[in-house]
Write an enzyme that holds these catalytic residues in place. Structure first.
Site, PDB file in Angstrom:
ATOM      1  CB  SER A   1      -0.959   0.017   1.135  1.00 22.21           C
ATOM      2  OG  SER A   1      -0.217   0.219   2.339  1.00 22.21           O
TER       3      SER A   1
ATOM      4  CB  THR B   1      -3.341   5.588   2.437  1.00 25.06           C
ATOM      5  OG1 THR B   1      -3.517   5.561   1.143  1.00 25.06           O
ATOM      6  CG2 THR B   1      -2.698   7.050   2.947  1.00 25.06           C
TER       7      THR B   1
ATOM      8  CB  THR C   1      -0.798   6.444  -0.309  1.00 21.14           C
ATOM      9  OG1 THR C   1      -1.567   5.637  -0.796  1.00 21.14           O
ATOM     10  CG2 THR C   1      -0.651   7.703  -1.380  1.00 21.14           C
TER      11      THR C   1
ATOM     12  CB  VAL D   1      -1.730  13.588  -7.471  1.00 17.06           C
ATOM     13  CG1 VAL D   1      -1.477  13.982  -6.088  1.00 17.06           C
ATOM     14  CG2 VAL D   1      -0.206  13.464  -8.224  1.00 17.06           C
ATOM     15  N   GLY D   2      -3.496  11.452  -5.563  1.00 14.26           N
ATOM     16  CA  GLY D   2      -4.546  11.153  -4.668  1.00 14.26           C
ATOM     17  C   GLY D   2      -4.518  12.561  -3.487  1.00 14.26           C
ATOM     18  CG  ASP D   3      -6.500  11.208   0.065  1.00 17.40           C
ATOM     19  OD1 ASP D   3      -5.859  10.427  -0.634  1.00 17.40           O
ATOM     20  OD2 ASP D   3      -6.957  11.257   1.206  1.00 17.40           O
TER      21      ASP D   3
ATOM     22  CB  THR E   1      -6.492   5.717   5.021  1.00 20.25           C
ATOM     23  OG1 THR E   1      -7.316   5.285   5.943  1.00 20.25           O
ATOM     24  CG2 THR E   1      -4.946   5.850   5.662  1.00 20.25           C
ATOM     25  N   GLY E   2      -8.212   5.810   2.405  1.00 21.68           N
ATOM     26  CA  GLY E   2      -9.396   5.439   1.742  1.00 21.68           C
ATOM     27  C   GLY E   2      -9.427   6.347   0.355  1.00 21.68           C
TER      28      GLY E   2
ATOM     29  N   GLY F   1      -9.224   8.754  -2.217  1.00 24.95           N
ATOM     30  CA  GLY F   1      -8.708  10.017  -2.218  1.00 24.95           C
ATOM     31  C   GLY F   1      -9.677  11.198  -2.925  1.00 24.95           C
TER      32      GLY F   1
END
Ligand code: GLY
Length: 271
Positions: free
Chosen positions: A12, A124, A142, A153-155, A175-176, A178
């Site tokens: 992860s 994450t 992450t 690109v995530g959060d 987490t989760g 994004g």
């Protein structure tokens, strides 16, 4: 963070993290340091095992906050980080299996039904810390959503989404999925809920209610429940802590001596 990022068995984050649609591992991370009011972040970082360490160097040694892609890698190399292949045997096989089963009409033959199919996932780690003196810090790292479109690109590296820290109030992170978090600036929003007096668990639940309100119909099931999970974690300057998720989940708490696994508060149960 670094320990998990270097662990090849953790798919992860960092080394061994699940790659994007082209089989390339792109890592995101960010951090904040309450006492100095500084922040650092990296996005879509390739071939460097420990993005949280690179984010910390940006925080400490530059007047910038967020470096991405090739520039982020060159910055890391200038500090002596090694360029390495981040795919492990496991993460490469997971990606090859995903690619084989993507479409029955492409040139990759599907793997037999009897074989286990690796599902798309996010992985994450967010860590929010407070010292006995009430100083706060937060960090999130992450490998992002597996099989993502290259460049996504995530959060996690977004200050105010993946994590946020205000040394007068508290720290929070997520987490989760994004995309669901970015739209509500969840790390920042949770700290703002703490600022107006909510307890950490309630602050996380309030942010999740906002997430649900902002969720597109395609991501809700027939009962209006999200088809994804998202977790928020929070700690206050006084050391109170809590976490909440859309569906039942767990989080770890370390009091300086022992670590304990606790259940999150949650909004929904699965059928
Ligand atoms: N929360 C991690 C990601 O969506 O990339």
């Amino acid at each position: 963070m670094k320990i998990q990022e270097l662990d090849p068995n953790d798919d992860s984050v960092g080394y061994g993290g699940l790659p994007n649609a082209e089989g390339v591992v792109q890592l995101d991370a960010s951090c904040m340091h309450g006492p100095t009011k500084r922040a650092g972040a990296v996005g879509a970082l390739e071939n460097i095992k420990t993005p949280s360490e690179v984010a910390k160097l940006i925080l400490k040694y530059t007047s910038h906050i967020f470096l991405v892609g090739e520039g982020a890698k060159r910055f890391a190399l200038s500090f002596g980080f090694k360029e390495e292949d981040l795919l492990t045997e496991h993460s490469r096989e997971a990606w090859l299996r995903w690619r084989a089963n993507l479409s029955p009409t492409d040139n990759y033959l599907d793997v037999p039904d009897s074989d286990h199919l690796v599902v798309t996932k996010t992985g994450t780690i967010n860590c929010d810390a407070v010292t006995p003196q009430g100083d706060l810090s937060s960090v999130t790292t992450t490998s992002g959503l597996s099989w993502k479109i290259p460049g996504r690109v995530g959060d996690s590296p977004i200050i105010g989404a993946g994590q946020y820290c205000d040394n007068d109030v508290g720290a929070a992170g997520s987490t989760g999925l994004g995309e669901a978090n970015i739209k509500v600036c969840g790390g920042f929003l949770t700290v703002e809920h703490l600022r107006r007096g909510l307890k950490p668990t309630d602050a996380c639940l309030e942010t999740l209610k906002r997430v649900v309100a902002e969720t597109e119909a395609r991501l809700l099931d027939a009962q209006g429940k999200p088809k994804f999970d998202l977790v928020f974690y929070a700690v206050t300057k006084r050391g109170e802590f809590g976490a909440a998720s859309l569906y039942p989940n767990h989080f770890a708490v370390h009091d300086g001596t022992d670590a304990k696994i606790r259940d999150t508060a949650y909004l929904f149960t699965r059928a």
